[in-house]
Design an enzyme around this catalytic site. Structure first.
Site, PDB file in Angstrom:
ATOM      1  N   GLU A   9       1.060  22.375 -37.779  1.00 34.30           N
ATOM      2  CA  GLU A   9       0.453  22.338 -39.111  1.00 34.30           C
ATOM      3  C   GLU A   9      -1.033  21.996 -39.074  1.00 34.30           C
ATOM      4  OE1 GLU A   9       3.173  21.189 -42.070  1.00 34.30           O
ATOM      5  OE2 GLU A   9       1.649  20.486 -43.463  1.00 34.30           O
ATOM      6  N   ASP A 111       5.095  20.381 -40.115  1.00 34.56           N
ATOM      7  CA  ASP A 111       5.590  19.053 -40.491  1.00 34.56           C
ATOM      8  C   ASP A 111       7.016  19.174 -41.012  1.00 34.56           C
ATOM      9  OD1 ASP A 111       3.172  18.104 -39.803  1.00 34.56           O
ATOM     10  OD2 ASP A 111       2.489  17.632 -41.830  1.00 34.56           O
ATOM     11  N   ASP A 113       9.039  18.467 -43.441  1.00 37.42           N
ATOM     12  CA  ASP A 113       9.456  18.213 -44.815  1.00 37.42           C
ATOM     13  C   ASP A 113       9.522  19.579 -45.498  1.00 37.42           C
ATOM     14  OD1 ASP A 113       6.810  18.921 -45.141  1.00 37.42           O
ATOM     15  OD2 ASP A 113       6.143  16.897 -45.587  1.00 37.42           O
ATOM     16  N   TYR A 335       5.173   9.797 -38.968  1.00 40.26           N
ATOM     17  CA  TYR A 335       4.893  10.650 -40.120  1.00 40.26           C
ATOM     18  C   TYR A 335       4.941   9.852 -41.426  1.00 40.26           C
ATOM     19  CZ  TYR A 335       4.822  14.911 -42.821  1.00 40.26           C
ATOM     20  OH  TYR A 335       4.465  15.907 -43.689  1.00 40.26           O
TER      21      TYR A 335
END
Ligand code: NAG
Ligand code: NAG
Length: 807
Positions: A9, A111, A113, A335
């Protein structure tokens, strides 16, 4: 040999991945973002690995250009409008397409999520678009070519582990993000355009460029306004308390609290006091002592971190999030977006703790916890996303810049606190009586500081009650003390309203009501500040402005759903169902949109109910402004409205002319726009400061009604720092000398540079050429062009008059 393309990312993550997987034996091709290559094995064959990254989202969701015009598009049609993905960063798309050519496998390191899952599919659409329709390429099985790496911290162990346990990208999570993007875009833009136009066309002093509405932003504002109204409507009430105080030699005064608390009738309080003074002895009934604990905190998730940063460090949520992300990218913390408050079973707590025994300040504290004195952390909730936010490597005081250092310390200390023993107090409670009335007083002594020792006894947390140490003299049951009218005072007090919401209280309310996600809460709060709906005042308390208050009150009058949190939290729940594969994205979006479209139409029909509130709070355009330039249609003077956003207003026709924002305006000696049928008086638009200051011609009518034959007009969104007209507009053309090849603009004579500071300026950048006034007295662009180069117009230069000749 197979080719494996891997995409992260952010460039720094891709760098860490390359180092971890190649053992440092990688080659780096520069560029933004860079590409690292190395050789290793993949799926049993030798492989060439290419590791690169995006920079956040590659695409944004937006309306096609036909729907961009505020004038031509009725906002109600936006609900049915198509949306498209627009490349945010064209360079990144090209890079992915080039590097992805001939890839046999794709490993996605975005990432972990839902946003990251969505970016996975953006990357797939650039590198292996065929996989969007061919599911077997991205689901576990013999044909799988697209893999997902799951990791929570950027350290070699986590990265290698992720590489050994590759999974598949989750399409439903990605779709849930798309659903929210489309809903937020359509609802937000339709309401914002409509109400901005409506209210800015009527009032001069709203002091906000856009009167925005947002499905999350507005409920967030609603919480702040609700508290404001509670405070405004609060009527303080007097009450009375009796507080016997006894003086003990060598100790001081001990105050007792009355069991009845507040008495709101003065006569009743007086009667009690007279009765007590008759008996006049305070008798100690019982002395109770017990140990109480102040428990160690639970592991830290995003919401708790944002609250603590605001409350303890005075760092606002947007800035705290940004700082935490930077710490994560540098490998200092795990994170920072997570809802979980339980450490994973696999976490090696002792090892994480051990690195802090070298810390200059907490080293000693941590040494005492090692090897076996640390305690099991409180069991929190494991949402299954990322582990709680924990430090990953040691930073000594001074290693990090100020805010990074403070946020890091908060996170690191929190981690240590979660595995430290509870603090233990000895609490003493004394019960006493005067006649039949009961009183108490209490004291508190520290027995073992536990985790509070790390904080010099002052914890940084929300739920902190007052755990101050309070020594008491020793009392014995049966002891009595003589009371007098002096030692038994009746004290008058007043009820007081609650304070304005603190950021930390607001975050708690958003969490409780399901407004926003841990990833977006900070942005919603920042938005309501930037729109001038609330101000952050001392103690990081959020005080709504008049505009913020009037808007929320207005929504309540027309349709409370527009501001109440319930509608939004339902949408979040629906999106959750999409992510879990229990609802269909198209159904959810269609249902919510048709609901909001009805609400929108009802809002438009009833806008006057809100408008009466605006009328009472703001000045109409007709009252504000100063006479400015002449209108070419009515031949009357337009008023310049100087508060944000600056506009021109025709009192007679009630027409509003938007102006470019980001600069100031000057009259230009009565010159009139040369465009046929226009005839508006021209102004100068002045931008930049100091040496960079430059001016461009501006016709208010042509700015609002550009014609295609003038070429592409600059975007009117946001602050403008260039020529507000297209380069072929006749008034620009008249001033043009030649092309500016750097920017695709043109060089024009700066019309504001006369009479003694002649300049040529680029229409599209701040580049300029200045002519010294002792050489050039007057500069004119001629219509003739250079015979050698027809794009260059000739300049006529008049030197200054010779002073000798004047005498
Ligand atoms: C005071 O406390 C005792 C119990 O300790 C109770 O019986 C009594 O009713 C209390 N007095 C009043 C006035 O509430
Ligand atoms: C994704 O959602 C659909 C329903 O919209 C469901 O049928 C499908 O099983 C889900 N896929 C996964 C992997 O959960």
């Amino acid at each position: 040999m197979v080719t494996v393309v891997m995409v992260a990312e952010k460039p720094s993550i891709c760098n860490a991945i390359a180092i971890a997987l190649s053992g440092g034996n990688h080659e780096t091709k520069g560029g933004t973002p860079p590409v690292h290559t190395f050789r290793s094995n993949f799926m049993g064959s030798s492989a060439l690995f290419k590791v690169t990254s995006v920079v956040g989202h590659v695409f944004s969701t937006d309306f096609p250009s036909a729907y961009q015009s505020w004038d031509k598009v009725d906002p109600v049609t936006l609900f049915d409008a198509p949306v498209e993905k627009k490349a945010e960063k064209k360079g990144v798309v090209h890079l992915l397409q080039n590097e992805g050519k001939g890839a046999d496998y794709l490993v996605l390191w975005l990432d972990c999520d839902r946003e990251g899952e969505n970016i996975c599919f953006e990357v797939i659409s650039c590198i292996m678009p065929e996989a969007l329709s061919r599911k077997e390429l991205r689901t576990p099985g013999p044909k799988q070519r697209i893999f997902r790496a799951k990791f929570s911290a950027i350290n070699p162990n986590d990265i290698k582990n992720a590489m050994m346990t590759l999974g598949a990208p989750n399409e439903n999570e990605s779709l849930s993000v798309e659903a929210r993007q489309e809903l937020d875009l359509k609802v937000g833009v339709a309401f914002s355009r409509y109400q901005t136009r409506y209210f800015q066309g009527k009032y001069s002093d709203l002091d906000s460029r856009i009167v925005s509405y947002g499905p999350c932003q507005t409920p967030t504002l609603g919480f702040c306004v609700e508290r404001h109204i509670l405070i405004q409507n609060f009527v303080p009430e007097p009450y009375w308390v009796l507080c016997p105080t006894i003086k003990i030699e060598g100790y001081g005064a001990v105050k007792f609290e009355w069991e009845r608390g507040r008495i709101f009738d003065k006569r009743v309080a007086s009667v009690f006091r007279s009765i007590m003074l008759e008996d006049s002895r305070l008798k100690i009934l019982r002395v109770n002592q017990k140990e109480v604990k102040k428990g160690r905190p639970t592991p830290l998730n995003t919401v708790a971190m944002l609250k603590a940063c605001s409350k303890a460090l005075g760092i606002g949520p947007a800035s705290a999030m940004h700082t935490a992300e930077n710490l994560y990218l540098q490998g200092y913390i795990s994170y920072p977006r997570t809802e979980s408050t339980a450490y994973p079973k696999s976490m090696n707590i002792e090892e994480t703790l051990r690195q802090f025994s070298r810390h200059a300040i907490w080293g000693g504290f941590v040494d005492d916890l090692l090897p076996r004195n640390w305690v099991t952390p409180k069991s929190g909730v494991d949402v299954g996303d990322h582990p709680p936010i924990t430090p990953c490597r040691l930073a000594q005081p001074g290693d990090l810049s100020s805010d990074q250092g403070r946020v890091y310390d908060l996170i690191a200390k929190h981690f240590i606190a979660t595995v430290s023993p509870d603090a233990v107090y000895l609490q003493t409670k004394i019960e006493a009586q005067i006649g039949t009335e009961n009183f108490t007083t209490s004291g508190r002594q520290l027995k073992r500081p536990g985790w509070l020792g790390l904080y010099q006894m002052r914890s940084e947390y929300e739920d902190e009650e007052n755990y101050e140490i309070r020594n008491l003299p020793s009392f014995k049951g049966g002891e009595t003390f003589q009371m007098t009218s002096e030692t038994l005072p009746m004290v008058e007090k007043k009820t007081s309203p609650p304070g304005y919401l603190t950021e930390s209280e607001l975050i708690a309310l958003m969490e409780k009501n399901g407004i926003g996600t841990d990833a977006s809460m900070a942005t919603h709060i920042e938005n309501i500040c930037q729109r001038n709906y609330v101000n952050v005042e001392s103690g990081r308390r959020l005080v709504p402005t008049q505009l913020g208050t009037v808007l929320v009150q207005g929504y309540y009058r027309i349709d409370a759903d527009l501001v109440l949190p319930i509608v939004r939290s339902n949408i979040e729940k629906q999106c959750d169902l999409i992510a879990k594969g229990m609802a269909d994205k198209d159904d959810v979006v269609a249902h919510s949109l048709s609901n909001f479209q009805k609400k929108f139409s009802y809002f438009v029909k009833n806008i006057e109910m809100m408008d009466t509130l605006f009328e009472a709070s703001f000045s109409p355009l007709t009252a504000g402004g100063k006479p400015w330039s002449k209108c070419g249609l009515s031949n009357r003077y337009l008023q310049l409205i100087q508060s944000k956003p600056q506009r021109l207003y025709n009192k007679n026709t009630e027409q509003v002319y938007n102006l470019p924002q980001g600069g100031s305006f000057k009259l230009w000696g009565g010159r009139v726009c040369p465009v046929e049928g226009c005839g508006f008086e021209l102004s100068l638009f002045v931008v930049g400061a100091g040496k960079d200051q430059r001016s461009y011609p501006l016709c208010p009518n042509c700015y609002n009604n550009p014609r295609p034959e003038w070429g592409p007009a600059p975007s009117s969104k946001g602050l403008m720092t260039e020529c507000p007209h297209a380069d072929f507009h006749p008034v620009v053309a008249k001033l043009t000398l030649c092309d500016d090849e750097e920017t695709n603009g043109v060089f024009i004579l700066d019309p504001g540079s006369a009479p003694n500071n002649w300049r040529l300026v680029s229409t599209r950048s701040n580049f300029m050429l200045t002519f010294p006034s002792d050489v050039v007295h007057k500069l004119t662009v001629l219509s003739e062009t250079d015979p050698a180069c027809e794009n260059h117009h000739l300049l006529q230069v008049l030197p200054p008059p010779d002073p000798d000749q004047l005498t």
